[in-house]
Design a protein around this motif. Structure first.
Motif, PDB file in Angstrom:
ATOM      1  N   MET A   1       0.846  -1.185   0.000  1.00 46.79           N
ATOM      2  CA  MET A   1       0.000   0.000   0.000  1.00 46.79           C
ATOM      3  C   MET A   1       0.892   1.250   0.000  1.00 46.79           C
ATOM      4  O   MET A   1       1.748   1.405   0.876  1.00 46.79           O
ATOM      5  CB  MET A   1      -0.933  -0.008   1.213  1.00 46.79           C
ATOM      6  CG  MET A   1      -1.930   1.137   1.236  1.00 46.79           C
ATOM      7  SD  MET A   1      -3.103   1.047   2.621  1.00 46.79           S
ATOM      8  CE  MET A   1      -4.118  -0.346   2.124  1.00 46.79           C
TER       9      MET A   1
ATOM     10  N   ASP B   1      -2.313   5.648  -0.763  1.00 47.91           N
ATOM     11  CA  ASP B   1      -3.345   4.713  -0.312  1.00 47.91           C
ATOM     12  C   ASP B   1      -3.542   4.805   1.197  1.00 47.91           C
ATOM     13  O   ASP B   1      -4.677   4.767   1.693  1.00 47.91           O
ATOM     14  CB  ASP B   1      -2.980   3.286  -0.711  1.00 47.91           C
ATOM     15  CG  ASP B   1      -3.022   3.081  -2.222  1.00 47.91           C
ATOM     16  OD1 ASP B   1      -3.731   3.859  -2.898  1.00 47.91           O
ATOM     17  OD2 ASP B   1      -2.336   2.174  -2.714  1.00 47.91           O
ATOM     18  N   ARG B   2      -2.432   4.896   1.919  1.00 49.96           N
ATOM     19  CA  ARG B   2      -2.550   5.002   3.385  1.00 49.96           C
ATOM     20  C   ARG B   2      -3.232   6.297   3.794  1.00 49.96           C
ATOM     21  O   ARG B   2      -3.976   6.336   4.785  1.00 49.96           O
ATOM     22  CB  ARG B   2      -1.161   4.899   4.022  1.00 49.96           C
ATOM     23  CG  ARG B   2      -0.539   3.512   3.933  1.00 49.96           C
ATOM     24  CD  ARG B   2       0.645   3.386   4.888  1.00 49.96           C
ATOM     25  NE  ARG B   2       1.708   4.328   4.558  1.00 49.96           N
ATOM     26  CZ  ARG B   2       2.722   4.057   3.744  1.00 49.96           C
ATOM     27  NH1 ARG B   2       2.790   2.861   3.153  1.00 49.96           N
ATOM     28  NH2 ARG B   2       3.666   4.944   3.501  1.00 49.96           N
ATOM     29  N   TYR B   3      -3.005   7.364   3.048  1.00 54.38           N
ATOM     30  CA  TYR B   3      -3.632   8.649   3.347  1.00 54.38           C
ATOM     31  C   TYR B   3      -5.154   8.546   3.223  1.00 54.38           C
ATOM     32  O   TYR B   3      -5.897   8.982   4.112  1.00 54.38           O
ATOM     33  CB  TYR B   3      -3.076   9.707   2.392  1.00 54.38           C
ATOM     34  CG  TYR B   3      -3.846  11.003   2.388  1.00 54.38           C
ATOM     35  CD1 TYR B   3      -3.774  11.886   3.458  1.00 54.38           C
ATOM     36  CD2 TYR B   3      -4.650  11.346   1.298  1.00 54.38           C
ATOM     37  CE1 TYR B   3      -4.489  13.081   3.446  1.00 54.38           C
ATOM     38  CE2 TYR B   3      -5.359  12.534   1.273  1.00 54.38           C
ATOM     39  CZ  TYR B   3      -5.273  13.398   2.355  1.00 54.38           C
ATOM     40  OH  TYR B   3      -5.982  14.573   2.349  1.00 54.38           O
TER      41      TYR B   3
ATOM     42  N   PHE C   1      -6.925   5.672   3.101  1.00 50.91           N
ATOM     43  CA  PHE C   1      -7.420   4.613   3.967  1.00 50.91           C
ATOM     44  C   PHE C   1      -7.546   5.106   5.409  1.00 50.91           C
ATOM     45  O   PHE C   1      -8.493   4.728   6.118  1.00 50.91           O
ATOM     46  CB  PHE C   1      -6.479   3.403   3.903  1.00 50.91           C
ATOM     47  CG  PHE C   1      -6.961   2.229   4.711  1.00 50.91           C
ATOM     48  CD1 PHE C   1      -7.887   1.344   4.177  1.00 50.91           C
ATOM     49  CD2 PHE C   1      -6.491   2.001   6.002  1.00 50.91           C
ATOM     50  CE1 PHE C   1      -8.333   0.252   4.911  1.00 50.91           C
ATOM     51  CE2 PHE C   1      -6.940   0.929   6.732  1.00 50.91           C
ATOM     52  CZ  PHE C   1      -7.865   0.047   6.190  1.00 50.91           C
ATOM     53  N   ARG C   2      -6.612   5.931   5.859  1.00 50.97           N
ATOM     54  CA  ARG C   2      -6.685   6.443   7.222  1.00 50.97           C
ATOM     55  C   ARG C   2      -7.927   7.307   7.419  1.00 50.97           C
ATOM     56  O   ARG C   2      -8.610   7.206   8.446  1.00 50.97           O
ATOM     57  CB  ARG C   2      -5.415   7.235   7.545  1.00 50.97           C
ATOM     58  CG  ARG C   2      -5.380   7.765   8.967  1.00 50.97           C
ATOM     59  CD  ARG C   2      -4.010   8.297   9.326  1.00 50.97           C
ATOM     60  NE  ARG C   2      -3.585   9.381   8.426  1.00 50.97           N
ATOM     61  CZ  ARG C   2      -2.640   9.260   7.501  1.00 50.97           C
ATOM     62  NH1 ARG C   2      -2.003   8.091   7.344  1.00 50.97           N
ATOM     63  NH2 ARG C   2      -2.305  10.277   6.724  1.00 50.97           N
TER      64      ARG C   2
ATOM     65  N   CYS D   1     -17.503   5.911   2.646  1.00 52.14           N
ATOM     66  CA  CYS D   1     -16.851   5.960   1.331  1.00 52.14           C
ATOM     67  C   CYS D   1     -17.400   7.116   0.494  1.00 52.14           C
ATOM     68  O   CYS D   1     -16.632   7.835  -0.165  1.00 52.14           O
ATOM     69  CB  CYS D   1     -17.054   4.633   0.604  1.00 52.14           C
ATOM     70  SG  CYS D   1     -16.144   3.236   1.324  1.00 52.14           S
TER      71      CYS D   1
ATOM     72  N   ARG E   1      -8.821   1.732  -4.590  1.00 50.51           N
ATOM     73  CA  ARG E   1      -8.175   0.656  -3.851  1.00 50.51           C
ATOM     74  C   ARG E   1      -8.278   0.802  -2.329  1.00 50.51           C
ATOM     75  O   ARG E   1      -8.573  -0.189  -1.631  1.00 50.51           O
ATOM     76  CB  ARG E   1      -6.713   0.543  -4.290  1.00 50.51           C
ATOM     77  CG  ARG E   1      -6.021  -0.699  -3.754  1.00 50.51           C
ATOM     78  CD  ARG E   1      -4.732  -0.962  -4.519  1.00 50.51           C
ATOM     79  NE  ARG E   1      -3.763   0.127  -4.354  1.00 50.51           N
ATOM     80  CZ  ARG E   1      -2.557   0.123  -4.928  1.00 50.51           C
ATOM     81  NH1 ARG E   1      -2.212  -0.895  -5.724  1.00 50.51           N
ATOM     82  NH2 ARG E   1      -1.725   1.128  -4.747  1.00 50.51           N
ATOM     83  N   PRO E   2      -8.089   1.982  -1.723  1.00 47.18           N
ATOM     84  CA  PRO E   2      -8.242   2.082  -0.258  1.00 47.18           C
ATOM     85  C   PRO E   2      -9.660   1.751   0.213  1.00 47.18           C
ATOM     86  O   PRO E   2      -9.829   1.084   1.239  1.00 47.18           O
ATOM     87  CB  PRO E   2      -7.869   3.542   0.031  1.00 47.18           C
ATOM     88  CG  PRO E   2      -7.041   3.963  -1.119  1.00 47.18           C
ATOM     89  CD  PRO E   2      -7.580   3.242  -2.300  1.00 47.18           C
TER      90      PRO E   2
ATOM     91  N   ALA F   1     -10.167  -1.961   0.077  1.00 50.19           N
ATOM     92  CA  ALA F   1      -9.495  -2.617   1.202  1.00 50.19           C
ATOM     93  C   ALA F   1     -10.310  -2.478   2.479  1.00 50.19           C
ATOM     94  O   ALA F   1     -10.446  -3.432   3.261  1.00 50.19           O
ATOM     95  CB  ALA F   1      -8.099  -2.022   1.392  1.00 50.19           C
ATOM     96  N   LEU F   2     -10.865  -1.286   2.697  1.00 52.20           N
ATOM     97  CA  LEU F   2     -11.703  -1.085   3.880  1.00 52.20           C
ATOM     98  C   LEU F   2     -12.957  -1.955   3.808  1.00 52.20           C
ATOM     99  O   LEU F   2     -13.337  -2.603   4.796  1.00 52.20           O
ATOM    100  CB  LEU F   2     -12.094   0.386   3.994  1.00 52.20           C
ATOM    101  CG  LEU F   2     -12.979   0.753   5.177  1.00 52.20           C
ATOM    102  CD1 LEU F   2     -12.170   0.720   6.462  1.00 52.20           C
ATOM    103  CD2 LEU F   2     -13.608   2.124   4.987  1.00 52.20           C
TER     104      LEU F   2
END
Length: 396
Positions: free
Chosen positions: A1, A5-7, A9-10, A73, A101-102, A105-106
């Motif tokens: 990731m 993506d982490r930004y 997703f967080r 979302c 993608r984030p 994943a969630l």
């Protein structure tokens, strides 16, 4: 990731946690109001109240999580689009699926969590909750008695007390006991007191009458088919006692509903229980709903992504696109409830449970991949051309 993506997703994870806890707390408060009376008026301890209402939380989370996944979302991606962050990401060469993608994943994590809830935690919590209810109704029946109210202890025992003294003595008592089939008993007493007994609480009555209707066989020589008669027996007493606990039923032989059973018990119930055909259909529908229900989190997430990633929300009909996405999820929830009720009565409707859980997600994935031009034109408002000015029109 990647860092990007982490930004995203967080932001999604924090919003999901906040919205889910807030909505679950709201639902818990509304559902727990019916148990507050047991604490305030009936003497039930606060710890028992917390434990009893806490057992409802897993079922709340199993229902709420797919909905909050859609809300989170949609909110996060619409905000990213409003702040032009998605424009920058697309200019950097990120595709629609890379941006999604984030959220996927969630949604995948929520699907796994919902499966753990539906297949393990919800049946266990529902079984414990029903066991608590059974104990309160049968072993703790004394706390259910309220002055001036006909209190039902189970389906076949009713107790009424005109008022209660400060020392706990009941005055003006009526007890209707129909636990013995064919011989109901009605007891009237001046006073009584709740006392412990070997099988649970019992009410000790003073100065009353015991009235029982008994069936009397027809006299000898009666024509065939003569219905039996009835006889009223009245007995006066100075002291008598009635068990409030339903000794004829115990926790071991308590009939468990579909929500309490494991997946294996729903598909393969014990033949010794002699489950009626009506309940067998309910068990089968409940099993399929547990298996298909978690997939709604992924489906709702795809619907949110299809709504947020395929249009702008400041112009060109963005409001219509946003309203359409919300309306689709509302319709899917309503259709899911309808199909679940129909499947509990007609097993041939069960495949529609899977259609409702999978087909909208597939259509949303098709929208994310790219709609044909004629479909996109339905959601795009075309600018109107100005009318030609008569003064500037060419002369013939």
């Amino acid at each position: 990731m990647t860092r990007l993506d982490r930004y995203i997703f967080r932001q999604l994870a924090v919003a999901l946690l906040a919205v889910t806890i807030g909505l679950a707390a709201l639902v818990w408060l509304t559902q727990s109001l019916r148990f507050i009376e047991l604490v305030l008026d009936r003497g039930l301890s606060f710890l028992v109240f917390i434990e009893l209402t806490g057992l409802l939380l897993p079922s709340f989370f199993a229902v709420i999580l797919p909905i909050t996944t859609f809300v989170v979302c949609l909110f996060v991606y619409v905000r990213l689009d409003s702040d032009r962050e998605l424009v920058v990401m697309r200019a950097a060469g990120l595709s629609q699926w890379r941006l999604a993608r984030p959220a996927l994943a969630l949604a995948g994590g929520v699907v796994v969590l919902c499966y753990a809830l539906n297949l393990w935690l919800v049946p266990a919590s529902q079984a414990a909750f029903r066991a608590w209810q059974f104990e309160i109704r049968n072993q703790l029946a004394a706390i259910l008695l309220q002055e001036g109210v006909f209190s039902s202890v189970g389906d076949d025992l009713t107790v009424y007390a005109r008022y209660r003294d400060r020392d706990g003595t009941l005055r003006g008592i009526l007890v209707h006991d129909a636990r013995e089939a064919g011989a109901p008993v009605t007891i009237l007493a001046e006073a009584g007191r709740i006392t412990p007994g070997p099988n649970g609480p019992r009410v000790t009555l003073e100065n009353g009458q015991r009235q029982q209707v008994e069936r009397v066989p027809p006299p000898p020589g009666s024509p065939p088919g003569t219905a039996p008669g009835s006889r009223l027996t009245v007995l006066s007493f100075s002291e008598n006692s009635v068990d409030l606990a339903r000794a004829s039923r115990s926790e071991e032989n308590r009939y468990r509903n579909a929500q309490e059973r494991t997946l294996d018990e729903l598909f393969h119930p014990d033949p010794a229980e002699r489950v009626p055909d009506r309940d067998l259909k309910r068990f089968l529908a409940e099993a399929h709903q547990r298996l298909a229900g978690p997939l709604n989190a992924l489906t709702f997430g795809l619907v949110a992504l299809a709504t947020a990633l395929t249009g702008q929300f400041r112009r060109h009909g963005g409001g219509l696109r946003l309203f359409t996405g919300i309306l689709v999820v509302v319709v899917l929830l309503a259709v899911g409830l309808t199909i679940g009720n129909l499947a509990a009565r007609q097993s041939r409707v069960i495949p529609l449970i899977w259609v409702n859980a999978l087909l909208p997600g597939m259509l949303a994935a098709w929208v994310i991949s790219g709609l044909p031009a004629w479909v996109q034109g339905l959601f795009t408002r075309r600018p109107r051309l100005p009318a030609p000015d008569a003064a500037s029109a060419p002369s013939p």
